[in-house]
Structures are given as structure tokens and as C-alpha cells.
Design an enzyme around this catalytic site. Structure first.
Site, short mmCIF file in Angstrom:
data_model
loop_
_atom_site.label_atom_id
_atom_site.label_comp_id
_atom_site.label_asym_id
_atom_site.label_seq_id
_atom_site.Cartn_x
_atom_site.Cartn_y
_atom_site.Cartn_z
N GLY A 6 28.13 30.32 29.65
CA GLY A 6 28.88 31.53 30.02
C GLY A 6 30.36 31.24 30.11
N ALA A 7 30.88 30.48 29.14
CA ALA A 7 32.24 29.95 29.24
C ALA A 7 33.31 30.85 28.64
CB ALA A 7 32.30 28.58 28.57
N ASN A 8 32.94 32.02 28.16
CA ASN A 8 33.95 32.87 27.53
C ASN A 8 34.63 33.83 28.50
OD1 ASN A 8 31.07 34.11 26.86
ND2 ASN A 8 32.47 35.83 27.16
N GLY A 59 35.19 34.90 33.09
CA GLY A 59 34.93 34.64 34.50
C GLY A 59 35.08 33.19 34.92
N GLY A 100 33.16 30.70 34.29
CA GLY A 100 32.92 29.76 33.20
C GLY A 100 34.16 29.50 32.37
N SER A 104 24.93 32.76 44.15
CA SER A 104 25.57 33.83 44.92
C SER A 104 25.00 33.85 46.32
CB SER A 104 25.31 35.18 44.24
OG SER A 104 25.60 36.25 45.11
N TYR A 145 10.67 48.16 39.61
CA TYR A 145 11.90 47.50 39.20
C TYR A 145 13.06 47.99 40.03
CZ TYR A 145 15.80 45.81 36.37
OH TYR A 145 16.95 45.18 35.95
#
Length: 404
Positions: free
Chosen positions: A23-25, A27, A29, A151, A170
Site C-alpha cells: 500500500g505504498a502509493n 497515505g 505507506g 487501528s 454485513y
């Protein structure tokens, strides 16, 4: 060790090390990838979108032209994508750190390519699979480690094992909390107290009726083991022990509490010692009530992971457990409890507040934790009368000022 006010400026040179950030693209990350690249690390960016990954790498290189970056296609909702990503990572000469940052939050109900509810599949199952498949590669690295971001929402988590895939019902919020819950700490883990779910059911705080002080060499460092109930004579014994052993550098504490005023004074003895003394609660040990004040005397204070800094409301007038424990400790202890609580509880609370504040603990510990903890066990609802701080809370409230 890490200091409690750690910032990006404290990150040392990472030249020669390889990090895989999911998830490095965007936030956290992206910020982690950027910082690590600025310190000379080779950073593998695990992302679903090639376009977003390329844009992120371009942004990083605009600031750090020499950044060593590589895009690794990765969809944590697809086991085939995970296997493909692992093969690419295995091409690297080494892997030192896996930073599991990628996750999704509160989408409409949908399933991964493998048929799992998307939040559970991506946040937990996919991350678990990726980590397991890379363990052998990590084992070849330098001081390898796996870091998982999560979190505080996991504190409200509850897993419905009868409907693990959320097919019958759900809730966007419930599912994301449950998926975080599986990565973070549980509210009631095995061995934890059902009425006080942040604390162990059987605290390791010693059964000594008075605090025993034992100097001991630990890997070339002289420490003082302080184990047992805080009693009126502790400050004088502690003062004498430190005077006779000026090379003591740490005090290790485990205690069920005891005489709060003696705890206050013992804390001051440590604070006023000629040498800078570290107070520590070792892994598995519990420091409760009056012991807290002894611990706060250290100029440097460490609560190790798995240790328990246990607090409660100041007055325990009708706390049956406290009364029962005092009876077990003997007549003097019971009389002392009655005298302390019934005759001077207001004064004692004032003194405790003043001591904590002067020891530089955050006022938020009082307002957010201690004043919100029941003095008496409730019959319904929240039955807790004790609270054990997490390591993050201990640092945030300045109870601990050095990471364990």
C-alpha cells in the site's frame, strides 16, 4: 530502545537494507517509502495500480533523485497475485523488513478473487499469506522484522466465527473492526480478566507482604529487584539500599500496591538519587496502585511489551477485592486500608495527583483513564475497576518515556 517523541529525524541511515512496503502509493505507506528511500534504503512498493505506483515513485524521485525504488504488483485480495509478488521479491538479493500497511476500510460488501469478504480477505487473510510466504526470505536479512499497521478500532472488535465471511449479515464497520481485531490485540485474550479485560486474570505481582529489595547483576548491569507490597518502611530501606549500592542503574518492579504515601516517598527517593536510575516493569510483571508511584520516580521509565502498568480509581472504599486482599495480608494491612480510605481518601487523592503531575505524567492519564475507572465493581455494564495501559498509552501519557 526508542524514545517516546521519536520523529522522522531520528531514523538512521538505511543504506544496504531492503524494505517491502505494501500500500505504498498513498497515505502512511507512501510516507514510509519516501522516508526510507531518503535514508538510502532500497524500497519495494507493493501496489495494486501500476499507474498509482509509478506516480508515487515519480513524486519521491522528484525530491530524492537517487531513490532506489521498485514497483511490485500486489493485490492482497488475490492469492495468485500474492504468489506472483513473492516471486518478484525473492529475486532481490535480500529482504530486511516487510511493512504490512495495505488495507481497505468500509466498502460495500464484496468478495475477493478467492471468495472471501473483502475486508477480512485483504486486511487479514491476504496479509497473513504474504507474510508467511516471505518468512524464509526475511530470515536471510539483516535484523529482519515484520511490521503491521493496524487501528485502535480493533478494541471494539468481535469476530463472529459462525459467519466468518459475513454472508448472513454485513456491517461495514463491524467487519473492518473484526479484520483489524485479528491483526491487533484482542480485548479479552486467554488469561485476561473478564471483568478487567485489559489486565491479566492472575497478575504476576508477587505475594511478598512487604517489598523485598534484591540487588542482582544482569548481563553486566546491576539492577535492584523490588518485589512485593509497598509498605511504610520501604522508603527508608530503599534509601539505604541505594546508598550502599551506588552502582545500581535500574529498579525492576512488581507489586500489588500497598501504602500509597510510602509509594510516593519511595518514588522521590529514586528521583533524588545521585545517579540517574531507570525504573522498569519487565515483561510479564505487574505494577499496580502504589507501585505506580515508585515506578514514576525513575527519570527514565520503561514498560516492556507484555508488562502491565495497572491503574485504578484512587479511592477503593467499597472495592471488595481490595478489602479481601488486605484481609489476606493480615490485620495491620486491613486496618491500614480502612484508615487510608475512610479517613483520608480525599487528601490522598490530592497528594497522588500532585505527585503524578510533578513527575511529568500527562494530565490526560487522570482525566481519560483514572477518573473514568470505576471505584466499585458495577453489577451490570462495565464491571472493570482496573485498567492496564497498552505500551502506546504508556508512552502517550508519559508514564513510560523510553520504549521497551
Amino acid at each position: 530502545m526508542k524514545i517516546s517523541n521519536f520523529t522522522d529525524k531520528d531514523v538512521p541511515d538505511q543504506s544496504g537494507r531492503v524494505f517491502f512496503v505494501t500500500g505504498a502509493n498513498s497515505g502512511l505507506g507512501y510516507q514510509a517509502a519516501k522516508l526510507l528511500a531518503s535514508r538510502g534504503a532500497r524500497v519495494l512498493l507493493g501496489c495494486r495500480s501500476a499507474e498509482k505506483a509509478e506516480a508515487a515513485m515519480a513524486d519521491i524521485r522528484a525530491v530524492y533523485p537517487e531513490a532506489d525504488l521498485r514497483f511490485i504488483p500486489l493485490d492482497l485480495g488475490d492469492i495468485q497475485s500474492i504468489h506472483a509478488a513473492v516471486k518478484l521479491v525473492e529475486e532481490e538479493p535480500r529482504l530486511d523488513v516487510l511493512l504490512n500497511n495495505a488495507g481497505i476500510m468500509m466498502p460495500p460488501r464484496e468478495e475477493t478473487a478467492d471468495g472471501f469478504e473483502s475486508q477480512f480477505g485483504v486486511n487479514h487473510l491476504g496479509t497473513f499469506a504474504l507474510t508467511g510466504l516471505l518468512l524464509d526470505k526475511l530470515a536471510e536479512g539483516q535484523a529482519p522484522r515484520v511490521v503491521i499497521t493496524s487501528s485502535m478500532a480493533h478494541r471494539s472488535g468481535k469476530i463472529d466465527f459462525d459467519d466468518i465471511n459475513a454472508e448472513d449479515s454485513y456491517s461495514q464497520t463491524a467487519i473492518v473492526i473484526a479484520s483489524l481485531f485479528t491483526l491487533g490485540a484482542t480485548d479479552v485474550s486467554p488469561g485476561m480478566d473478564p471483568d478487567n479485560p485489559t489486565c491479566p486474570e492472575t497478575p504476576n505481582w508477587s505475594t511478598n507482604k512487604t517489598m523485598e529489595l534484591t540487588p542482582k547483576m544482569m548481563e553486566g548491569t546491576k539492577v535492584l529487584l523490588a518485589e512485593g507490597a509497598v509498605d511504610a518502611g520501604l522508603p527508608d530501606r530503599l534509601r539505604m539500599m541505594l546508598a550502599d549500592n551506588p552502582d545500581i542503574s535500574e529498579v525492576w518492579l512488581r507489586s500489588s500496591g500497598g501504602n500509597a504515601r510510602a509509594g510516593n516517598e519511595a518514588g522521590r527517593v529514586i528521583r533524588e538519587a545521585d545517579a540517574l536510575i531507570i525504573t522498569r516493569i519487565p515483561q510479564g510483571w505487574t505494577c499496580f496502585s502504589a507501585c505506580n508511584f515508585v515506578f514514576m520516580g525513575g527519570r527514565a521509565r520503561i514498560v516492556e511489551p507484555g508488562a502491565h502498568f495497572m491503574v485504578h480509581m484512587f479511592t477503593m472504599t467499597n472495592d471488595r477485592n481490595a478489602i479481601n486482599y488486605s484481609i489476606e495480608m493480615g490485620t495491620d494491612s486491613t486496618v491500614g486500608l480502612i484508615g487510608e480510605v475512610e479517613q483520608a481518601s480525599a487528601l490522598l487523592a490530592t497528594e497522588d495527583n500532585d505527585f503524578l503531575i510533578r513527575m511529568a505524567v500527562s494530565l490526560k492519564l487522570l482525566s481519560e483513564v483514572m477518573y473514568k475507572t470505576n471505584a466499585v465493581k458495577a453489577e451490570v455494564g462495565d464491571k472493570s475497576t482496573r485498567r492496564c495501559l497498552t505500551n502506546d498509552e504508556a508512552l502517550r501519557y508519559n508514564v513510560a518515556n523510553v520504549g521497551g
